[in-house]
Design a protein around this motif. Structure first.
Motif, PDB file in Angstrom:
ATOM      1  N   GLU A 151       0.864  -1.174   0.000  1.00  0.00           N
ATOM      2  CA  GLU A 151       0.000   0.000   0.000  1.00  0.00           C
ATOM      3  C   GLU A 151       0.902   1.226   0.000  1.00  0.00           C
ATOM      4  O   GLU A 151       1.470   1.597   1.022  1.00  0.00           O
ATOM      5  N   GLY A 152       1.068   1.822  -1.166  1.00  0.00           N
ATOM      6  CA  GLY A 152       1.936   2.992  -1.285  1.00  0.00           C
ATOM      7  C   GLY A 152       3.360   2.689  -0.898  1.00  0.00           C
ATOM      8  O   GLY A 152       4.039   1.876  -1.519  1.00  0.00           O
ATOM      9  N   HIS A 153       3.826   3.310   0.200  1.00  0.00           N
ATOM     10  CA  HIS A 153       5.208   3.184   0.640  1.00  0.00           C
ATOM     11  C   HIS A 153       5.432   2.013   1.594  1.00  0.00           C
ATOM     12  O   HIS A 153       6.540   1.851   2.120  1.00  0.00           O
ATOM     13  N   VAL A 154       4.391   1.183   1.832  1.00  0.00           N
ATOM     14  CA  VAL A 154       4.508   0.079   2.793  1.00  0.00           C
ATOM     15  C   VAL A 154       4.338  -1.262   2.078  1.00  0.00           C
ATOM     16  O   VAL A 154       3.357  -1.472   1.353  1.00  0.00           O
ATOM     17  N   LEU A 155       5.288  -2.160   2.300  1.00  0.00           N
ATOM     18  CA  LEU A 155       5.332  -3.490   1.683  1.00  0.00           C
ATOM     19  C   LEU A 155       5.371  -4.530   2.790  1.00  0.00           C
ATOM     20  O   LEU A 155       6.015  -4.326   3.825  1.00  0.00           O
ATOM     21  N   ALA A 156       4.692  -5.669   2.586  1.00  0.00           N
ATOM     22  CA  ALA A 156       4.746  -6.726   3.606  1.00  0.00           C
ATOM     23  C   ALA A 156       4.555  -8.090   2.980  1.00  0.00           C
ATOM     24  O   ALA A 156       3.793  -8.253   2.021  1.00  0.00           O
ATOM     25  N   THR A 157       5.260  -9.073   3.548  1.00  0.00           N
ATOM     26  CA  THR A 157       5.100 -10.468   3.146  1.00  0.00           C
ATOM     27  C   THR A 157       4.871 -11.325   4.387  1.00  0.00           C
ATOM     28  O   THR A 157       5.427 -11.042   5.459  1.00  0.00           O
ATOM     29  N   SER A 158       4.063 -12.381   4.240  1.00  0.00           N
ATOM     30  CA  SER A 158       3.867 -13.346   5.324  1.00  0.00           C
ATOM     31  C   SER A 158       5.087 -14.233   5.499  1.00  0.00           C
ATOM     32  O   SER A 158       5.300 -14.801   6.561  1.00  0.00           O
ATOM     33  N   PHE A 159       5.837 -14.377   4.434  1.00  0.00           N
ATOM     34  CA  PHE A 159       6.960 -15.311   4.414  1.00  0.00           C
ATOM     35  C   PHE A 159       8.281 -14.581   4.626  1.00  0.00           C
ATOM     36  O   PHE A 159       8.314 -13.367   4.834  1.00  0.00           O
ATOM     37  N   HIS A 160       9.379 -15.343   4.580  1.00  0.00           N
ATOM     38  CA  HIS A 160      10.711 -14.845   4.937  1.00  0.00           C
ATOM     39  C   HIS A 160      11.623 -14.784   3.711  1.00  0.00           C
ATOM     40  O   HIS A 160      12.404 -15.706   3.465  1.00  0.00           O
ATOM     41  N   PRO A 161      11.590 -13.699   2.949  1.00  0.00           N
ATOM     42  CA  PRO A 161      12.472 -13.614   1.777  1.00  0.00           C
ATOM     43  C   PRO A 161      13.938 -13.442   2.142  1.00  0.00           C
ATOM     44  O   PRO A 161      14.806 -13.594   1.282  1.00  0.00           O
ATOM     45  N   GLU A 162      14.220 -13.131   3.404  1.00  0.00           N
ATOM     46  CA  GLU A 162      15.617 -12.996   3.827  1.00  0.00           C
ATOM     47  C   GLU A 162      16.293 -14.353   4.003  1.00  0.00           C
ATOM     48  O   GLU A 162      17.509 -14.436   4.161  1.00  0.00           O
ATOM     49  N   VAL A 163      15.502 -15.433   3.976  1.00  0.00           N
ATOM     50  CA  VAL A 163      16.038 -16.781   4.126  1.00  0.00           C
ATOM     51  C   VAL A 163      16.042 -17.456   2.757  1.00  0.00           C
ATOM     52  O   VAL A 163      15.056 -17.417   2.040  1.00  0.00           O
ATOM     53  N   GLY A 164      17.152 -18.058   2.376  1.00  0.00           N
ATOM     54  CA  GLY A 164      17.155 -18.835   1.147  1.00  0.00           C
ATOM     55  C   GLY A 164      17.954 -18.249  -0.005  1.00  0.00           C
ATOM     56  O   GLY A 164      18.084 -18.876  -1.051  1.00  0.00           O
ATOM     57  N   GLY A 165      18.479 -17.038   0.148  1.00  0.00           N
ATOM     58  CA  GLY A 165      19.417 -16.537  -0.839  1.00  0.00           C
ATOM     59  C   GLY A 165      18.825 -15.801  -2.030  1.00  0.00           C
ATOM     60  O   GLY A 165      19.566 -15.405  -2.931  1.00  0.00           O
ATOM     61  N   ASP A 166      17.514 -15.610  -2.087  1.00  0.00           N
ATOM     62  CA  ASP A 166      16.885 -14.872  -3.182  1.00  0.00           C
ATOM     63  C   ASP A 166      16.687 -13.428  -2.725  1.00  0.00           C
ATOM     64  O   ASP A 166      15.921 -13.164  -1.803  1.00  0.00           O
ATOM     65  N   ASP A 167      17.395 -12.490  -3.386  1.00  0.00           N
ATOM     66  CA  ASP A 167      17.353 -11.101  -2.927  1.00  0.00           C
ATOM     67  C   ASP A 167      16.347 -10.246  -3.690  1.00  0.00           C
ATOM     68  O   ASP A 167      16.286  -9.033  -3.495  1.00  0.00           O
ATOM     69  N   ARG A 168      15.502 -10.842  -4.529  1.00  0.00           N
ATOM     70  CA  ARG A 168      14.687 -10.037  -5.435  1.00  0.00           C
ATOM     71  C   ARG A 168      13.612  -9.207  -4.731  1.00  0.00           C
ATOM     72  O   ARG A 168      13.303  -8.098  -5.170  1.00  0.00           O
ATOM     73  N   ILE A 169      13.031  -9.706  -3.653  1.00  0.00           N
ATOM     74  CA  ILE A 169      12.009  -8.922  -2.969  1.00  0.00           C
ATOM     75  C   ILE A 169      12.669  -7.773  -2.198  1.00  0.00           C
ATOM     76  O   ILE A 169      12.143  -6.656  -2.159  1.00  0.00           O
ATOM     77  N   HIS A 170      13.833  -8.008  -1.640  1.00  0.00           N
ATOM     78  CA  HIS A 170      14.575  -6.903  -1.022  1.00  0.00           C
ATOM     79  C   HIS A 170      14.992  -5.883  -2.088  1.00  0.00           C
ATOM     80  O   HIS A 170      14.944  -4.672  -1.833  1.00  0.00           O
ATOM     81  N   ARG A 171      15.374  -6.354  -3.251  1.00  0.00           N
ATOM     82  CA  ARG A 171      15.719  -5.441  -4.345  1.00  0.00           C
ATOM     83  C   ARG A 171      14.490  -4.618  -4.749  1.00  0.00           C
ATOM     84  O   ARG A 171      14.593  -3.416  -5.026  1.00  0.00           O
ATOM     85  N   TYR A 172      13.324  -5.267  -4.780  1.00  0.00           N
ATOM     86  CA  TYR A 172      12.060  -4.581  -5.058  1.00  0.00           C
ATOM     87  C   TYR A 172      11.861  -3.450  -4.041  1.00  0.00           C
ATOM     88  O   TYR A 172      11.478  -2.330  -4.403  1.00  0.00           O
ATOM     89  N   PHE A 173      12.126  -3.752  -2.768  1.00  0.00           N
ATOM     90  CA  PHE A 173      11.967  -2.740  -1.730  1.00  0.00           C
ATOM     91  C   PHE A 173      12.983  -1.610  -1.889  1.00  0.00           C
ATOM     92  O   PHE A 173      12.637  -0.430  -1.772  1.00  0.00           O
ATOM     93  N   VAL A 174      14.222  -1.958  -2.153  1.00  0.00           N
ATOM     94  CA  VAL A 174      15.240  -0.925  -2.358  1.00  0.00           C
ATOM     95  C   VAL A 174      14.851  -0.012  -3.521  1.00  0.00           C
ATOM     96  O   VAL A 174      15.021   1.212  -3.453  1.00  0.00           O
ATOM     97  N   ASP A 175      14.292  -0.585  -4.573  1.00  0.00           N
ATOM     98  CA  ASP A 175      13.803   0.235  -5.691  1.00  0.00           C
ATOM     99  C   ASP A 175      12.686   1.173  -5.226  1.00  0.00           C
ATOM    100  O   ASP A 175      12.605   2.315  -5.674  1.00  0.00           O
ATOM    101  N   MET A 176      11.802   0.684  -4.346  1.00  0.00           N
ATOM    102  CA  MET A 176      10.764   1.549  -3.765  1.00  0.00           C
ATOM    103  C   MET A 176      11.405   2.729  -3.037  1.00  0.00           C
ATOM    104  O   MET A 176      10.929   3.869  -3.135  1.00  0.00           O
ATOM    105  N   VAL A 177      12.484   2.457  -2.320  1.00  0.00           N
ATOM    106  CA  VAL A 177      13.137   3.496  -1.527  1.00  0.00           C
ATOM    107  C   VAL A 177      13.799   4.525  -2.423  1.00  0.00           C
ATOM    108  O   VAL A 177      13.653   5.734  -2.226  1.00  0.00           O
TER     109      VAL A 177
END
Length: 199
Positions: free
Chosen positions: A170-196
């Motif tokens: 919702e606008g500037h706020v992103l949330a996931t039920s799951f743990h993208p920080e586990v498992g080595g896939d950085d794409r959702i964090h990259r998505y967030f950095v792009d938001m920033v």
């Protein structure tokens, strides 16, 4: 913005994994425990952990009110698992005195998928990413309902929970039920950095 500073809520939860992943993406990632540390942040991550413990510690360390104010003022914020609960405006299955920071016009159900032994992994389509995401759910919430301004980014695709919403923005706020920080896939964090960086 050249190199944003992204804070990670560091009073409880999966702090190191988020800090490491963000640093690998080239941002200044800092652990935040005090209001003074929050002041230098352009954006913020709330990790998985235990949401009732998180809000109590945030109150104890006088971080709750300034963090809530920054989110309301438009600071890009990303919550994973318990972080999603902390960012939800409404919670089902919480404690009687449960507080949240808010920012997402959603109702979440705590521990919706069951206990620790019911933790699981699965692949999901994530809106905006070309390839499927490996999602790790650990005592995870799901979104029960959402307001008109909330975009659904991912749903569970199989099993008894098929169709349940597990990622939103919702606008500037992103949330996931799951743990993208586990498992080595950085794409959702990259998505967030792009938001920033485009905020």
């Amino acid at each position: 913005m050249s190199t944003p500073t992204i804070g990670v809520f560091a009073l409880q939860g999966d702090v190191r994994e988020h800090v490491r992943l963000l640093a690998e993406l080239g941002v200044d990632a800092v652990a935040v425990r005090r209001p003074g540390e929050l002041e230098r942040c352009h954006a913020f991550v709330i990790p998985g952990g235990e949401s009732t413990t998180m809000y109590k510690l945030a109150r104890t360390f006088e971080l709750f009110d300034p963090l809530q104010a920054r989110i309301r003022a438009g600071m890009p914020t990303f919550g994973t698992c318990a972080g999603m609960i902390m960012l939800a405006d409404r919670v089902q299955g919480g404690t009687a005195d449960q507080e949240t920071l808010g920012g997402l016009d959603i109702t979440v159900r705590r521990n919706a998928f069951g206990r620790q032994v019911d933790s699981f992994e699965g692949e999901l389509d994530f809106e905006g990413l070309p390839d499927r995401v490996r999602a790790i759910f650990i005592r995870a919430p799901w979104v029960e309902s959402l307001g008109e301004g909330v975009e659904v980014l991912a749903r569970v695709e199989a099993g008894e929970a098929a169709g349940r919403i597990v990622a939103v923005r919702e606008g500037h706020v992103l949330a996931t039920s799951f743990h993208p920080e586990v498992g080595g896939d950085d794409r959702i964090h990259r998505y967030f950095v792009d938001m920033v960086t485009t905020a």
